[in-house]
Structures are given as structure tokens and as C-alpha cells.
Design a protein around this motif. Structure first.
Motif, PDB file in Angstrom:
ATOM      1  N   CYS A  98       0.822  -1.211   0.000  1.00 60.10           N
ATOM      2  CA  CYS A  98       0.000   0.000   0.000  1.00 60.10           C
ATOM      3  C   CYS A  98       0.855   1.260   0.000  1.00 60.10           C
ATOM      4  CB  CYS A  98      -0.944   0.001   1.207  1.00 60.10           C
ATOM      5  SG  CYS A  98      -2.073  -1.403   1.237  1.00 60.10           S
ATOM      6  N   ASP A  99       1.856   1.296  -0.856  1.00 57.20           N
ATOM      7  CA  ASP A  99       2.697   2.485  -0.945  1.00 57.20           C
ATOM      8  C   ASP A  99       1.876   3.685  -1.402  1.00 57.20           C
ATOM      9  OD1 ASP A  99       4.765   0.846  -0.298  1.00 57.20           O
ATOM     10  OD2 ASP A  99       5.543   0.651  -2.350  1.00 57.20           O
ATOM     11  N   ASP A 100       2.068   4.810  -0.719  1.00 55.09           N
ATOM     12  CA  ASP A 100       1.537   6.089  -1.184  1.00 55.09           C
ATOM     13  C   ASP A 100       0.017   6.201  -1.098  1.00 55.09           C
ATOM     14  OD1 ASP A 100       2.140   8.668  -2.128  1.00 55.09           O
ATOM     15  OD2 ASP A 100       1.475   8.125  -4.136  1.00 55.09           O
ATOM     16  N   ILE A 101      -0.665   5.345  -0.329  1.00 54.21           N
ATOM     17  CA  ILE A 101      -2.104   5.515  -0.099  1.00 54.21           C
ATOM     18  C   ILE A 101      -2.353   5.428   1.398  1.00 54.21           C
ATOM     19  CG2 ILE A 101      -2.804   4.628  -2.347  1.00 54.21           C
ATOM     20  CD1 ILE A 101      -3.593   2.008  -1.004  1.00 54.21           C
ATOM     21  N   PRO A 102      -3.459   6.014   1.878  1.00 51.33           N
ATOM     22  CA  PRO A 102      -3.744   5.956   3.317  1.00 51.33           C
ATOM     23  C   PRO A 102      -3.908   4.514   3.800  1.00 51.33           C
ATOM     24  CG  PRO A 102      -5.138   7.572   2.205  1.00 51.33           C
ATOM     25  CD  PRO A 102      -4.450   6.801   1.134  1.00 51.33           C
ATOM     26  N   ALA A 114     -10.809  14.166 -11.496  1.00 47.82           N
ATOM     27  CA  ALA A 114     -11.293  13.465 -10.312  1.00 47.82           C
ATOM     28  C   ALA A 114     -10.860  12.003 -10.321  1.00 47.82           C
ATOM     29  CB  ALA A 114     -12.816  13.562 -10.229  1.00 47.82           C
ATOM     30  N   THR A 115     -10.863  11.382 -11.502  1.00 49.76           N
ATOM     31  CA  THR A 115     -10.463   9.975 -11.605  1.00 49.76           C
ATOM     32  C   THR A 115      -9.042   9.772 -11.129  1.00 49.76           C
ATOM     33  OG1 THR A 115     -11.961   9.614 -13.483  1.00 49.76           O
ATOM     34  CG2 THR A 115     -10.154   8.059 -13.211  1.00 49.76           C
ATOM     35  N   LYS A 116      -8.126  10.607 -11.592  1.00 54.76           N
ATOM     36  CA  LYS A 116      -6.719  10.455 -11.212  1.00 54.76           C
ATOM     37  C   LYS A 116      -6.524  10.723  -9.727  1.00 54.76           C
ATOM     38  CE  LYS A 116      -4.910  11.548 -15.805  1.00 54.76           C
ATOM     39  NZ  LYS A 116      -6.216  11.709 -16.460  1.00 54.76           N
ATOM     40  N   ASP A 117      -7.274  11.682  -9.187  1.00 57.62           N
ATOM     41  CA  ASP A 117      -7.138  11.976  -7.770  1.00 57.62           C
ATOM     42  C   ASP A 117      -7.644  10.808  -6.925  1.00 57.62           C
ATOM     43  OD1 ASP A 117      -6.098  13.922  -6.024  1.00 57.62           O
ATOM     44  OD2 ASP A 117      -8.110  14.550  -5.456  1.00 57.62           O
ATOM     45  N   VAL A 118      -8.794  10.241  -7.314  1.00 56.02           N
ATOM     46  CA  VAL A 118      -9.337   9.089  -6.585  1.00 56.02           C
ATOM     47  C   VAL A 118      -8.403   7.884  -6.722  1.00 56.02           C
ATOM     48  CG1 VAL A 118     -11.263   7.449  -6.468  1.00 56.02           C
ATOM     49  CG2 VAL A 118     -11.722   9.885  -6.773  1.00 56.02           C
ATOM     50  N   MET A 119      -7.845   7.674  -7.914  1.00 58.36           N
ATOM     51  CA  MET A 119      -6.901   6.570  -8.093  1.00 58.36           C
ATOM     52  C   MET A 119      -5.693   6.745  -7.184  1.00 58.36           C
ATOM     53  SD  MET A 119      -4.783   5.306 -11.468  1.00 58.36           S
ATOM     54  CE  MET A 119      -6.237   5.024 -12.448  1.00 58.36           C
ATOM     55  N   GLY A 120      -5.203   7.964  -7.072  1.00 59.88           N
ATOM     56  CA  GLY A 120      -4.051   8.212  -6.215  1.00 59.88           C
ATOM     57  C   GLY A 120      -4.341   7.954  -4.747  1.00 59.88           C
ATOM     58  N   LYS A 121      -5.619   8.052  -4.335  1.00 59.34           N
ATOM     59  CA  LYS A 121      -5.988   7.812  -2.947  1.00 59.34           C
ATOM     60  C   LYS A 121      -6.332   6.355  -2.665  1.00 59.34           C
ATOM     61  CE  LYS A 121      -8.871  10.615  -0.956  1.00 59.34           C
ATOM     62  NZ  LYS A 121     -10.141  11.351  -0.761  1.00 59.34           N
ATOM     63  N   THR A 122      -6.682   5.579  -3.692  1.00 55.37           N
ATOM     64  CA  THR A 122      -7.214   4.238  -3.460  1.00 55.37           C
ATOM     65  C   THR A 122      -6.380   3.107  -4.039  1.00 55.37           C
ATOM     66  OG1 THR A 122      -8.611   4.446  -5.440  1.00 55.37           O
ATOM     67  CG2 THR A 122      -9.599   5.077  -3.327  1.00 55.37           C
ATOM     68  N   ILE A 123      -5.474   3.422  -5.007  1.00 57.14           N
ATOM     69  CA  ILE A 123      -4.642   2.396  -5.636  1.00 57.14           C
ATOM     70  C   ILE A 123      -3.178   2.758  -5.402  1.00 57.14           C
ATOM     71  CG2 ILE A 123      -4.065   1.177  -7.762  1.00 57.14           C
ATOM     72  CD1 ILE A 123      -6.915   0.697  -6.834  1.00 57.14           C
ATOM     73  N   ALA A 124      -2.387   1.776  -4.931  1.00 62.53           N
ATOM     74  CA  ALA A 124      -1.003   2.027  -4.563  1.00 62.53           C
ATOM     75  C   ALA A 124      -0.107   2.175  -5.785  1.00 62.53           C
ATOM     76  CB  ALA A 124      -0.482   0.880  -3.686  1.00 62.53           C
ATOM     77  N   LYS A 125       1.054   2.805  -5.563  1.00 62.87           N
ATOM     78  CA  LYS A 125       2.082   2.828  -6.599  1.00 62.87           C
ATOM     79  C   LYS A 125       2.434   1.402  -7.020  1.00 62.87           C
ATOM     80  CE  LYS A 125       4.793   7.085  -6.028  1.00 62.87           C
ATOM     81  NZ  LYS A 125       6.135   7.613  -5.745  1.00 62.87           N
ATOM     82  N   VAL A 159       0.914  10.863 -12.180  1.00 62.00           N
ATOM     83  CA  VAL A 159       0.327  10.452 -10.906  1.00 62.00           C
ATOM     84  C   VAL A 159       1.421  10.106  -9.904  1.00 62.00           C
ATOM     85  CG1 VAL A 159      -1.104   8.714  -9.760  1.00 62.00           C
ATOM     86  CG2 VAL A 159      -1.858   9.692 -11.921  1.00 62.00           C
ATOM     87  N   ASP A 160       2.467   9.410 -10.349  1.00 65.36           N
ATOM     88  CA  ASP A 160       3.544   9.011  -9.442  1.00 65.36           C
ATOM     89  C   ASP A 160       4.458  10.169  -9.073  1.00 65.36           C
ATOM     90  OD1 ASP A 160       2.583   6.454  -9.435  1.00 65.36           O
ATOM     91  OD2 ASP A 160       4.110   5.626 -10.762  1.00 65.36           O
ATOM     92  N   MET A 161       4.600  11.146  -9.953  1.00 64.90           N
ATOM     93  CA  MET A 161       5.465  12.286  -9.684  1.00 64.90           C
ATOM     94  C   MET A 161       4.861  13.194  -8.608  1.00 64.90           C
ATOM     95  SD  MET A 161       6.648  15.307 -12.322  1.00 64.90           S
ATOM     96  CE  MET A 161       4.935  15.669 -12.698  1.00 64.90           C
ATOM     97  N   ALA A 162       3.543  13.345  -8.627  1.00 70.25           N
ATOM     98  CA  ALA A 162       2.880  14.261  -7.699  1.00 70.25           C
ATOM     99  C   ALA A 162       2.657  13.597  -6.338  1.00 70.25           C
ATOM    100  CB  ALA A 162       1.540  14.709  -8.291  1.00 70.25           C
ATOM    101  N   ARG A 163       2.425  14.425  -5.335  1.00 70.90           N
ATOM    102  CA  ARG A 163       2.066  13.939  -4.004  1.00 70.90           C
ATOM    103  C   ARG A 163       0.558  14.029  -3.831  1.00 70.90           C
ATOM    104  NH1 ARG A 163       5.664  17.957  -3.108  1.00 70.90           N
ATOM    105  NH2 ARG A 163       4.030  19.142  -2.037  1.00 70.90           N
ATOM    106  N   GLN A 164       0.075  13.404  -2.759  1.00 72.80           N
ATOM    107  CA  GLN A 164      -1.369  13.404  -2.525  1.00 72.80           C
ATOM    108  C   GLN A 164      -1.917  14.811  -2.352  1.00 72.80           C
ATOM    109  OE1 GLN A 164      -2.670  10.717   0.536  1.00 72.80           O
ATOM    110  NE2 GLN A 164      -4.694  11.645   0.696  1.00 72.80           N
TER     111      GLN A 164
END
Length: 437
Positions: A24-28, A155-166, A373-378
Motif C-alpha cells: 500500500c505504498d503512497d495511499i492511506p 477526479a479519476t486520477k485523484d481518486v486513483m491516487g488515494k485508493t490504488i497504490a504505486k 500520478v507518481d510524480m505528484a504527491r497526494q
């Protein structure tokens, strides 16, 4: 009720090739246990979106629709710029609004539903539209669809960044493209059964299926388990723009990425001109459209899983290699345009190069999406995505207009050589980007 959860986890493990569902890298932490189920919901949502995109393509389907209803030729030239720029330009202005939402999936849902309604309007126009008025209404529906697409995209990319790990995001996008490619392949095969000219009913059915695809997208997005996120830092439109421009000055990697992305537009801009060459040589019958749809679907089905896996290892190298493919396809297309007519009077040579360019273009899209997506932070991902897309939308309008004039003056073959030169620059630019995985 445990059965469905277990089966989804097993499918998730099979698709990702890893039994470690707790990676679960990079997600809550709260999103970790929901990752297998969310992965599948993202997959089905993306299936609906990608299938709908193919069946309402501004590169293939909508030009045929314009021809059926007798719209002026100059309107056809506006389809691709509206489709791309309309989705990209407004995004920086809604990034601050989305940032104020603790759950961003509902913005995604709204965008999906609006796209479904716009596709239904296009389906009705396929049956009822005629002449200049019908063409103008098609363009108006496309504007609405594109604006809604932009709302969903960020919104899709933001939700993916919160719910799917690197190291899972590229795989997800790869498999969704593959499944959607298979469905598109089936739709194109049906189209090839029509021989003479495009029928209004057939196009209306295609666009109706596209509307169902976006409805599926919205439904699956609503079911994603998204933990509420931080809402600090929400800005109004102009504050978001000023903050975004300051990021371009401060973050050299982000600036360099946008330069590479601009040069990678060559693959997207070359596709309609290559299709146009095929249409000029072989006619605009529905069978030819079906062949190109089949080729596009098959190319996506085969290419996306490979690109996706590679993007999770190095999205930078995916961008570089896809740019090299763009150089080859653009030069091959130009060569076809200059060969004697007897060698290229059928659509098959153009379909082959078109399919290769679709494979390359999927690599461009997957590489730059995963990299961004990987370059940016949450805390800044939504703004990075929005600003990058807005810059690309501006460039698409400017470059698209310039290329239209060049195509009129130089011809499509020479224009493809110009795009090959841009793709060569993209190779050099992507090679200099740092790794972010």
C-alpha cells in the motif's frame, strides 16, 4: 458475503501478479484493506469509459456521423480539437473546487453522467440531424461531452491516487485498456458486416452503447470506497492558476515533463490524418470504418497490459519508447501517401500503420498518466493533473490549427514528416526525465 470479497481479491492478485495485497505504498492505511475491491471497481469503470471513448471517437465515428447527416466539411475539422481541448482546458479552474471535496468520487460520477447524456444527444442526432444545423448540434453536444470528460479526468486520477497504490496504477490502466479493446473489437466486427454506406441507425446504436458505457463508469465510481481526504489548500480558479504557474517555475521536473508531453502530442495529432489518407484512397464506407475500429480495439487489447506493466517499472522509458514508435509510424504513413496509387488503393496498408500508431499512442497515454500520478504527491496531485492538462489543451488548440493550415498547404504526407520530427524531440526530452517509480 465473504465469497465475493475473496473472489475479487483472487482476481486482483492474478491481474497484478502479486499475492501481497497489503502493498500500500503512497495511499492511506484506511484504503489498504479496500484496495482489491477498489481495483476491480476502477477496472469496470475504466472499461465503460474506454469503450465509450472508442465508440464516440472524434477520429473515426463522429466524422462518419457528420457525413451521414450532410454537415459541412469544415465542421469535421473541428471535431478533434474540440474533443481534446474541451476536456483539458478547464481543468485548472476546477482543481481548486475538487480540492474542497473530502470525497472526489462524486465529481467523477457527475462527469460520467453528463457524458452519458451528451452521448444520448449524439445518438438522437444520428437519427434526426440534418445539414448545417445538425452539424452545429453535434459540435455543441461534443463541447458538453468534452467539458464533462475533463471534470471526470481530474477526479479519476485523484481518486486513483488515494485508493490504488504505486506499482499498481499502470497495471490497472493496462488491463482496463485491454478489456475495453476486446469489446471495441466486437463492435468493429459488427460494423464490417455493413458494406455500402454508414446507416443512421447503426451509428445511433453505437452512440447509445457509448452512453451506457459512461453510465457504467459513473455507477462503478459511486461504489469505490474512498476515505475522506484533506480539504486544506482549496483555491478559487485564479488562485489555482497562479499557484500552478508558480509550480512550473519551482518544480523543474514538472516543467520538463510538460515539455515532453507537448512533443508527444504528435501521436494523437497524426492519427486523424492517417485515417484521412485511408479514407481518401478507399472511400468512406462503413466497412472501412469497421476495419479501423477493429484495428483500434485489437491494438488496445494487445498493447495496454504490456505498456501498463512497463509503466509500473519506468513510465519515463515507456514515454521514450512510445515516442520512438511515433517517429516510425509517422514516416511510414508519409511513405504510403507518396507511393503510387496502385499500391495503396485499398484501406489495408493504412489500417496496418494506423493500428501500429494506436499501439504507440496507448503507450504515450499510459506512460505520461502513470508518470504524472507518481510524480505528484497526494496534497498536490489534483493541481498537477489539472495544470498539465490545461497546458496541453491550449497547445492542442494552437498546434491543431497550425497543422490544419499546413495540411491544406503541404498535404497530409508532408505533415506526418513534421509530426515525426516532433516525436524525435519527445525521445530526447523523455530520456532526460528522472525516474519517479
Amino acid at each position: 458475503m465473504a465469497g465475493p470479497d475473496i473472489s475479487q481479491t483472487q482476481i486482483y492478485e492474478w491481474l497484478t501478479g502479486d499475492e501481497n495485497t497489503r502493498m500500500c505504498d503512497d495511499i492511506p492505511d484506511s484504503a489498504c484493506k479496500d484496495q482489491p475491491q477498489n481495483f476491480m471497481r476502477h477496472l469496470w469503470a475504466s472499461l465503460g469509459n474506454k469503450l465509450a471513448d472508442e465508440l464516440s471517437s472524434a477520429r473515426l465515428v463522429l466524422p462518419w456521423l457528420m457525413g451521414v447527416i450532410g454537415a459541412p466539411v469544415w465542421m469535421v475539422g473541428l471535431l478533434v480539437p474540440i474533443r481534446e481541448s474541451g476536456a483539458l482546458l478547464p481543468q485548472v479552474f476546477v482543481a481548486g473546487f475538487i480540492r474542497l471535496k473530502p470525497q472526489r468520487k462524486w465529481v467523477w460520477v457527475a462527469g460520467g453522467l453528463l457524458q452519458a447524456l451528451s452521448a444520448l444527444a449524439l445518438a438522437l442526432l444520428a437519427l434526426l440531424g440534418k445539414g448545417t444545423l445538425g452539424g452545429a448540434l453535434v459540435l455543441a453536444s461534443l463541447v458538453a461531452l468534452s467539458l464533462a470528460r475533463g471534470l471526470s479526468s481530474i477526479a479519476t486520477k485523484d481518486v486513483m491516487g488515494k485508493t490504488i497504490a504505486k506499482k499498481r496504477r499502470g497495471t490497472l490502466m493496462g488491463w482496463s485498456g485491454s478489456v475495453a479493446g476486446a469489446a471495441t473489437l466486437l463492435a468493429g466486427g459488427v460494423l464490417m458486416l455493413f458494406e455500402d454506406r454508414p446507416g443512421q441507425l447503426a451509428l445511433a446504436i453505437l452512440l447509445g452503447i457509448a452512453a451506457l458505457g459512461w453510465a457504467l463508469n459513473a455507477f462503478c465510481a459511486a461504489r469505490i470506497q474512498e476515505s475522506p481526504g484533506a480539504i486544506d489548500g482549496g483555491e478559487n480558479a485564479w488562485d489555482s492558476l497562479k499557484l500552478g504557474l508558480s509550480l512550473l517555475k519551482e518544480d523543474r521536473t514538472f516543467l520538463h515533463f510538460n515539455l515532453a508531453r507537448a512533443l508527444l502530442l504528435s501521436s494523437a495529432l497524426a492519427l486523424p490524418y492517417l485515417a484521412l489518407l485511408g479514407q481518401q484512397q478507399s472511400g468512406a464506407q462503413l466497412g472501412g470504418l469497421g476495419l479501423l475500429v477493429v484495428v483500434s480495439g485489437l491494438a488496445g487489447m494487445l498493447a495496454d497490459p504490456v505498456w501498463g506493466k512497463r509503466a509500473d517499472t519506468s513510465s519515463r522509458r515507456v514515454m521514450r519508447d512510445a515516442a520512438a514508435g511515433s517517429v516510425f509510424c509517422c514516416l511510414a504513413g508519409a511513405l504510403l501517401a507518396w507511393l503510387p496509387a496502385g499500391w495503396t488503393s485499398q484501406i489495408w496498408p493504412y489500417a496496418l500503420i494506423y493500428g501500429l500508431l494506436v499501439i504507440v499512442h496507448h503507450g504515450v497515454r499510459l506512460g505520461r498518466k502513470t508518470y504524472l500520478v507518481d510524480m505528484a504527491r497526494q496534497d498536490n496531485r489534483a493541481l498537477y493533473v489539472a495544470l498539465s492538462n490545461t497546458l496541453t489543451g491550449i497547445l492542442m488548440l494552437i498546434v491543431g490549427g497550425v497543422l490544419g493550415g499546413l495540411a491544406q498547404w503541404l498535404g497530409s504526407g508532408a505533415l506526418l514528416v513534421v509530426l515525426a520530427a516532433a516525436a524525435l524531440g519527445a525521445i530526447l526530452s523523455a530520456q532526460q526525465l528522472p525516474e519517479v517509480e
